[in-house]
Each structure stands twice: as structure tokens, then as C-alpha cells.
Design a protein around this motif. Structure first.
Motif, mmCIF file in Angstrom:
data_model
loop_
_atom_site.group_PDB
_atom_site.id
_atom_site.type_symbol
_atom_site.label_atom_id
_atom_site.label_comp_id
_atom_site.label_asym_id
_atom_site.label_seq_id
_atom_site.Cartn_x
_atom_site.Cartn_y
_atom_site.Cartn_z
ATOM 1 N N ASP A 101 32.598 30.462 48.401
ATOM 2 C CA ASP A 101 31.794 31.530 48.014
ATOM 3 C C ASP A 101 32.914 32.806 47.597
ATOM 4 O O ASP A 101 32.622 33.494 47.024
ATOM 5 N N VAL A 102 34.109 32.334 48.075
ATOM 6 C CA VAL A 102 35.112 33.504 47.996
ATOM 7 C C VAL A 102 35.611 33.421 46.636
ATOM 8 O O VAL A 102 36.018 32.279 45.801
ATOM 9 N N ASP A 103 35.506 34.744 45.643
ATOM 10 C CA ASP A 103 35.756 34.522 44.214
ATOM 11 C C ASP A 103 37.391 35.019 44.209
ATOM 12 O O ASP A 103 37.893 34.528 43.198
ATOM 13 N N MET A 104 38.104 35.568 45.132
ATOM 14 C CA MET A 104 39.387 36.146 44.775
ATOM 15 C C MET A 104 40.332 36.362 45.910
ATOM 16 O O MET A 104 39.591 36.624 47.102
ATOM 17 N N LEU A 105 41.299 36.105 46.277
ATOM 18 C CA LEU A 105 42.475 36.556 47.335
ATOM 19 C C LEU A 105 43.577 37.129 46.785
ATOM 20 O O LEU A 105 44.294 36.567 46.024
ATOM 21 N N ILE A 106 43.682 38.038 47.113
ATOM 22 C CA ILE A 106 45.070 38.979 46.907
ATOM 23 C C ILE A 106 45.862 38.824 48.416
ATOM 24 O O ILE A 106 45.395 39.401 49.301
ATOM 25 N N CYS A 107 47.201 38.356 48.302
ATOM 26 C CA CYS A 107 48.018 38.444 49.348
ATOM 27 C C CYS A 107 49.191 39.729 49.099
ATOM 28 O O CYS A 107 49.886 39.642 48.479
ATOM 29 N N ALA A 108 49.011 40.542 50.098
ATOM 30 C CA ALA A 108 49.748 41.689 50.104
ATOM 31 C C ALA A 108 51.003 41.269 50.931
ATOM 32 O O ALA A 108 50.895 41.004 52.039
ATOM 33 N N THR A 109 52.343 41.231 50.487
ATOM 34 C CA THR A 109 53.256 40.901 51.129
ATOM 35 C C THR A 109 54.672 41.149 50.371
ATOM 36 O O THR A 109 54.805 41.196 49.121
ATOM 37 N N VAL A 110 55.613 41.475 51.172
ATOM 38 C CA VAL A 110 57.252 41.899 50.435
ATOM 39 C C VAL A 110 57.910 40.357 50.931
ATOM 40 O O VAL A 110 59.074 40.382 50.668
ATOM 41 N N THR A 111 57.363 39.459 51.980
ATOM 42 C CA THR A 111 58.163 38.401 52.166
ATOM 43 C C THR A 111 57.379 37.010 51.895
ATOM 44 O O THR A 111 56.935 36.314 52.769
ATOM 45 N N PRO A 112 57.158 36.802 50.672
ATOM 46 C CA PRO A 112 56.570 35.792 50.276
ATOM 47 C C PRO A 112 56.943 34.466 50.654
ATOM 48 O O PRO A 112 58.320 34.241 50.847
ATOM 49 N N THR B 166 43.052 47.764 44.799
ATOM 50 C CA THR B 166 42.929 46.725 43.464
ATOM 51 C C THR B 166 41.767 46.076 43.860
ATOM 52 O O THR B 166 40.916 45.956 42.811
ATOM 53 N N ALA B 167 41.452 45.276 45.047
ATOM 54 C CA ALA B 167 40.342 44.754 45.175
ATOM 55 C C ALA B 167 39.268 45.321 45.106
ATOM 56 O O ALA B 167 38.123 44.721 44.426
ATOM 57 N N ALA B 168 39.110 46.379 45.338
ATOM 58 C CA ALA B 168 37.914 47.513 45.277
ATOM 59 C C ALA B 168 37.493 47.587 43.923
ATOM 60 O O ALA B 168 36.222 47.531 43.606
ATOM 61 N N GLN B 169 38.461 47.658 42.932
ATOM 62 C CA GLN B 169 38.255 47.766 41.534
ATOM 63 C C GLN B 169 37.640 46.631 41.080
ATOM 64 O O GLN B 169 36.410 46.578 40.132
ATOM 65 N N PHE B 170 37.745 45.651 41.501
ATOM 66 C CA PHE B 170 37.106 44.052 41.136
ATOM 67 C C PHE B 170 35.654 44.008 41.559
ATOM 68 O O PHE B 170 34.821 43.666 40.769
ATOM 69 N N ILE B 171 35.538 44.489 42.729
ATOM 70 C CA ILE B 171 34.272 44.641 43.144
ATOM 71 C C ILE B 171 33.197 45.351 42.525
ATOM 72 O O ILE B 171 32.055 45.226 42.189
ATOM 73 N N GLU B 172 33.753 46.718 42.180
ATOM 74 C CA GLU B 172 33.065 47.503 41.533
ATOM 75 C C GLU B 172 32.557 47.482 40.312
ATOM 76 O O GLU B 172 31.496 48.225 39.631
ATOM 77 N N THR B 173 33.146 46.500 39.547
ATOM 78 C CA THR B 173 32.656 45.838 38.367
ATOM 79 C C THR B 173 31.590 45.130 38.383
ATOM 80 O O THR B 173 30.960 44.952 37.452
ATOM 81 N N GLY B 174 31.118 44.733 39.628
ATOM 82 C CA GLY B 174 29.869 44.061 39.693
ATOM 83 C C GLY B 174 30.317 42.599 39.512
ATOM 84 O O GLY B 174 29.404 41.688 39.608
ATOM 85 N N LYS B 175 31.166 42.324 38.976
ATOM 86 C CA LYS B 175 31.491 40.905 38.658
ATOM 87 C C LYS B 175 32.020 39.924 39.808
ATOM 88 O O LYS B 175 31.671 38.757 39.916
ATOM 89 N N TYR B 176 32.656 40.715 41.045
ATOM 90 C CA TYR B 176 33.216 39.874 42.140
ATOM 91 C C TYR B 176 32.271 40.236 43.345
ATOM 92 O O TYR B 176 32.159 41.339 43.567
ATOM 93 N N LYS B 177 31.963 39.217 44.126
ATOM 94 C CA LYS B 177 30.895 39.556 45.287
ATOM 95 C C LYS B 177 31.952 39.465 46.867
ATOM 96 O O LYS B 177 31.494 39.901 47.866
ATOM 97 N N LYS B 178 32.895 38.462 46.696
ATOM 98 C CA LYS B 178 33.563 38.459 47.964
ATOM 99 C C LYS B 178 35.124 38.134 47.573
ATOM 100 O O LYS B 178 35.558 37.313 46.708
ATOM 101 N N ILE B 179 36.102 38.980 48.157
ATOM 102 C CA ILE B 179 37.288 39.132 47.968
ATOM 103 C C ILE B 179 37.760 39.260 49.027
ATOM 104 O O ILE B 179 37.562 40.120 49.993
ATOM 105 N N ILE B 180 38.866 38.292 49.345
ATOM 106 C CA ILE B 180 39.777 38.609 50.528
ATOM 107 C C ILE B 180 41.292 39.163 50.319
ATOM 108 O O ILE B 180 41.831 38.938 49.457
#
Ligand code: ACO
Length: 332
Positions: free
Chosen positions: A76-87, A125-139
């Protein structure tokens, strides 16, 4: 549904077992527990050990634990953003690796790097995607294996950083809670004071860059300190005033944990009490993208629905900013 806001609906943290204490550091470089404690507030930091372990090794258990505690089906997860400086590596993105290892088969994912401000940038960034109404679950994963870019012969940087992973679930709400406002800033002129010299496209890795220790953090501590104190305090006060939050109406400030003195200066400028500030720098040091969510995770059971919370960060770039949110659930 009226105006859709993005709310944090679950948070999880994961830290490696190994604790690198000030006492152990004092056997490695010319330092002391007294210096580190008084100048930074740090007593210990967690270090990820083991060949083949990278930032995804911190993010994967954090995401697995988040899915379990929030009873979220990975599909059910639509999207994942990984915040990192050490990929884990230059590419593919660490977010792709974490998504595969946690069964997020329907999610798209990418990494975001804004140094120590990465988490608040990613949350926004994730909040913007949710606020469009298109995305329901972002990690949003905030994870860094800072020990991979720290020179353990440089006493000015090796005492500061630690490793940690976190995972934050964001979902839509129209309940008057969630992320209410954000202020984000960048000034690339700050690069001179805080950067990693080699390993990018300007200076790819060579024997010379390795010999010159150019794959480690380069930091002019005092210069960064001055910018950090001013900008983190300014932006925290700015978001408070913009949203008419009086000091007594703030449940918590969640500051990036870079230096206890920077945190205390920010709290003083905001006119808030020590009890209103989340501080765990003494246990984990500066874990870059993980500091703020690590605090939220540790304080989760004290938070109540509707609590006013300000997240605030400053980091390399320079990057800095603040997020104002109303907490979305009671944990107990
Ligand atoms: N132990 C003992 N002495 C030390 C140590 C140490 N670990 N480190 C430095 N010193 C010495 C220095 O050599 C110097 O000695 P000298 O006067 O003989 O030359 C003296 O202590 C003072 O050094 P400063 O660098 O001025 O120390 P300062 O009080 O500024 O503390 C610190 C250094 C902790 C790095 C501080 O400047 C700081 O916190 N800076 C901001 C860090 C930050 O916010 N970074 C942004 C986020 S990180 C990111 O984005 C990846």
C-alpha cells in the motif's frame, strides 16, 4: 474531503548496537570526555560495524519496524524518499535498495540530499505529494552512516558524528492536524566551510584523493557554528511568529542535534523552557538525516494529538529551515 494536509502517522528508529564512547575516542585521538561534553554535549554515538553494511542497513530495519507498528501493508506504500548524505553507492539510489528489501513493490523512490537539513527537506517534499490528493502513504527514511565519511584521526570531526536510521509514515488528513507550514533556505556559498572534497564528478576518486584524505568530512567548525546558531535560531523564531505561536503554546522544539550549545541558543531565542526541547545528542551525537526523527521516535509516547511542534535544522550547503506541525495522534 476539505483541504488535505500531510500528517505523520507513525515513526520508528533503529540504531546499531555498538556505542563509541568519549573514553574510547580519547584512546584514538588527543581529546577528552571533558572537552567533548562541554563543547558539544555528546557522551556517546552508535557506529554501524560489519563489512557490506551501509546506510540501507540502517534504513531497512527502521522501515520494517514502522510497517509492523503501524500495521501497514508494504504493497500500500506509494512512495519512499530516503534523506541521506551517505548513500550506499553513487547509484542506484539507496531508497531503491531499501524499497526492494522491505517489499514496497508498488512504490517509486528516490534519495534527497540537503546535508543535515535532509529530513526537513524530505518531509516537506513528501507533504507536497500528499497534499495533491494523489498519494496516500509515503515513507520518509532519514538515515546516515556518518562513520563512513569521518576521519577517525581528525579530533575536530570524529567526536561529533554517529550512525542511525529512521522511518516516518505520512498520510493525508483533514482533521486540522499535520504539517502546517515550512520555511526552507539554501546558501551554496556555505560550501567553502563544510564539504567532502573528492568522490563526486569534480574530483573523482584517485590514489591521490585517498592519500590526501579527501573522502572525509571537511569542516571549519567555528565558521559553521556561527552560521548554524544564527540561522537555526532566526528561522525557528520566524516560523513561530508567522504562525502566531506563543512560547507557552509550543509543546516541543525538535532541533537538529549538531551541538548542544546551538540547541540551547535556539531555545533561548524562542523564549522556551528546557522541558520544551527534545535533546538526545548525548546518546547519539550528530546522525545528520536521522537526528530529528530519532527524537520524535524517542518522545512518541509523550506526544498528544494537536501538540504544536517545530522541527528546525541547519547543515552543509548551507541548508536550513523549520517545519511547523500539529501532532496527529495520541500514542497511548
Ligand atoms: N578535543 C580536544 N580539543 C579539540 C577537539 C577535540 N575533540 N577538537 C578541536 N579541539 C581544539 C582545537 O584544535 C582548538 O585548539 P587550538 O585553540 O589550540 O587551535 C580548540 O579545540 C578550539 O577549536 P574550535 O574548532 O574553535 O572548537 P569549537 O568550540 O568551535 O568546537 C565544534 C568545535 C564542536 C566542531 C563546533 O565548532 C561545532 O559544533 N560546529 C558546528 C557543527 C555543525 O553544526 N555542523 C553542521 C551540521 S554537519 C553537516 O551538515 C554534515
Amino acid at each position: 474531503m476539505g483541504v488535505i494536509k500531510a500528517a505523520i502517522t507513525g515513526i520508528n528508529g533503529w540504531v546499531p548496537e555498538y556505542v563509541l564512547t568519549n573514553e574510547e575516542l580519547a584512546t584514538m585521538v588527543d581529546t577528552s570526555d571533558e572537552w567533548i561534553t562541554t563543547r558539544t554535549g555528546i557522551k556517546g554515538r552508535r557506529i554501524l560495524r560489519g563489512n557490506g553494511s551501509g546506510t540501507s542497513s540502517l534504513g531497512v530495519p527502521a522501515v520494517k519496524g514502522l510497517l509492523e507498528k503501524t500495521a501497514t501493508d508494504p504493497l500500500d506504500v506509494d512512495m519512499l524518499i530516503c534523506a541521506t548524505v551517505t548513500p550506499d553507492m553513487q547509484f542506484p539510489a539507496t531508497s531503491n535498495i531499501i524499497s526492494a528489501k522491505t517489499g514496497l513493490k508498488n512504490a517509486w523512490s528516490y534519495d534527497l540530499n540537503a546535508a543535515c537539513s535532509s529530513y526537513i527537506y524530505a518531509l516537506t517534499t513528501a507533504a507536497q505529494f500528499i497534499e495533491t490528493g494523489k498519494y496516500k502513504k509515503i515513507i520518509v527514511v532519514g538515515a546516515d552512516k556518518m562513520s563512513s565519511i569521518v576521519d577517525y584521526t581528525d579530533r575536530a570531526t570524529c567526536v561529533i558524528f554517529g550512525d542511525a536510521g529512521t522511518a516516518t509514515l505520512l498520510e493525508p488528513t483533514n482533521d486540522g492536524v499535520g504539517i502546517m507550514d515550512t520555511i526552507l533556505r539554501t546558501d551554496g556559498n556555505g560550501m567553502a566551510h563544510l564539504h567532502q572534497k573528492a568522490g563526486g564528478s569534480v574530483k573523482p576518486a584517485t590514489h591521490q584523493t585517498v592519500d590526501a584524505k579527501e573522502h572525509f568530512i571537511y569542516q571549519e567548525g567555528q565558521a559553521v557554528f556561527k552560521f548554524a546558531v544564527t540561522n537555526m535560531a532566526d528561522v525557528s523564531v520566524e516560523i513561530m511568529e508567522k504562525n502566531n505561536i506563543k512560547p507557552e503554546e509550543l509543546a516541543y522544539l525538535v532541533p537538529h542535534q549538531a551541538n548542544l550549545r546551538i540547541i540551547e541558543a535556539t531555545a533561548r531565542r524562542m523564549g522556551i523552557e528546557k522541558e520544551q526541547v527534545m535533546i538526545n545528542i548525548q546518546r547519539y551525537g550528530n546522525t545528520t538525516s536521522a537526528t530529528i526523527p530519532l527524537c520524535l521516535w524517542e518522545w512518541e509516547d509523550k506526544l498528544k494529538k494537536g501538540d504544536n511542534i517545530i522541527l528546525s535544522a541547519f547543515g552543509g550547503g548551507f541548508t536550513w529551515g523549520a517545519v511547523y506541525l500539529k501532532w496527529a495522534y495520541d500514542s497511548n
